[in-house]
Enzyme design. Structure first.
Site, PDB file in Angstrom:
ATOM      1  N   ASP A  13       1.398  -1.009   0.090  1.00 43.52           N
ATOM      2  CA  ASP A  13      -0.031  -0.178  -0.103  1.00 43.52           C
ATOM      3  C   ASP A  13       0.879   0.832   0.172  1.00 43.52           C
ATOM      4  OD1 ASP A  13      -2.660   1.406   0.070  1.00 43.52           O
ATOM      5  OD2 ASP A  13      -2.402   2.118   2.738  1.00 43.52           O
ATOM      6  N   ASP A  15      -0.137   5.146   1.167  1.00 45.65           N
ATOM      7  CA  ASP A  15      -0.409   5.926   1.668  1.00 45.65           C
ATOM      8  C   ASP A  15      -0.466   5.017   3.617  1.00 45.65           C
ATOM      9  OD1 ASP A  15      -0.858   8.497   1.005  1.00 45.65           O
ATOM     10  OD2 ASP A  15      -2.628   7.583   0.165  1.00 45.65           O
ATOM     11  N   ASP A 209      -0.981  -1.147   5.789  1.00 47.87           N
ATOM     12  CA  ASP A 209      -1.136  -0.137   7.328  1.00 47.87           C
ATOM     13  C   ASP A 209      -2.668  -0.086   7.748  1.00 47.87           C
ATOM     14  OD1 ASP A 209      -2.551   1.819   5.773  1.00 47.87           O
ATOM     15  OD2 ASP A 209      -2.565   3.195   6.909  1.00 47.87           O
TER      16      ASP A 209
END
Length: 276
Positions: A13, A15, A209
């Site tokens: 990922d 961000d 995240d």
């Protein structure tokens, strides 16, 4: 699922993993270079469908990360890839910006508001009541309903703002039709990314995240999953879910060779504070 030292390909990922508020997170640049040096295929994933890979590459470079456009995979690209496999040379009415319109054009789709095969809703900062009304009427007339990603809100300097999932919910309420969502947590996005780099689930790792998108989709796609604590997740967030990633790390810096090795979930230990 592979152990970490058996992983040959990586998905990550963007961000909360590599960048936060347009600044690279500790270890991000080193990890990307490490993968290049080792010749390991990788892709940087994002559910954001606003930007083209070229735009994202430029934005990342301005933030201090060198990620060429061929190493980026967005929900817009995954959506275009999926629709091209379903209806080659098809047509679509699109609410969205350059990320999704460019991807669909390059996949051979025609953009039209006259009897399209699909209505495709992507991310935009310029939602139009007229366009949403047109989308509703086209779906009621038989167009198939596709959404690039399910995120209900997105971040801004002033606070949360409505995003693709919120607009899709409005259209669902008006039509009674649920969309097919291509982006995370649909493992379809990971499978299309793996196809792009010739990866196999048995030797691919996924770094994210978010438990509700990155990790659950990684598990369902059969990948080795790593949750980093530089984004939105903490122990309380992890405990909300009945599933667990293979590893929980402070951040991607713990994947850089020569850095201290962080514990995984099997050790029943968690870092006291995430790297920020």
């Amino acid at each position: 699922m592979a152990k970490r030292d058996e992983i040959e390909c990586w998905l990550t990922d963007m961000d909360g993993v590599l960048v936060h508020e347009n600044k690279p997170l500790p270890g991000a640049s080193q990890l990307l270079q490490q993968w290049r040096d080792q010749g390991k295929p990788f892709l940087v994933l994002t559910n954001n469908s606003i930007f083209t890979p070229r735009d994202l590459s430029a934005r990342l470079k301005a933030s201090g990360l060198d990620v060429p456009e061929e190493f980026l995979w967005t929900s817009a690209l995954a959506t275009a890839d999926f629709l091209a496999s379903q209806s080659p040379g098809g047509s679509a009415f699109v609410i969205g910006e350059a990320g999704i319109t460019t991807a669909l054009h390059e996949a051979g789709f025609v953009m039209t508001d006259t009897s399209p095969d699909y209505v495709v809703i992507g991310e935009t900062r310029n939602y139009s009541f007229e366009a949403i009304t047109r989308a509703i009427r086209l779906i009621l007339a038989g167009a198939r309903f596709i959404v690039t990603n399910p995120d209900a809100t997105g971040p801004s300097a002033e606070g949360p703002m409505p995003a693709t999932g919120a607009v899709a919910a409005l259209i669902t309420k008006a039509t009674g039709m649920e969309p097919y969502v291509v982006g995370k947590p649909n493992p379809m996005m990971f499978r299309s990314a793996m196809n792009k780099i010739g990866a196999h689930s048995e030797n691919t790792g996924m770094i994210g995240d978010r438990m509700d998108t990155d990790i659950v989709a990684g598990i369902e796609a059969g990948l080795h999953t790593i949750l980093v604590l530089t984004g939105i997740s903490d122990q309380a967030e992890i405990d909300r879910y009945p599933f667990r990633p293979d590893e929980i790390l402070n951040g991607v810096i713990d994947l850089v060779d020569g850095e201290p090795f962080a514990v995984g979930i099997d050790d029943n230990l968690m870092p006291e504070e995430p790297v920020v």
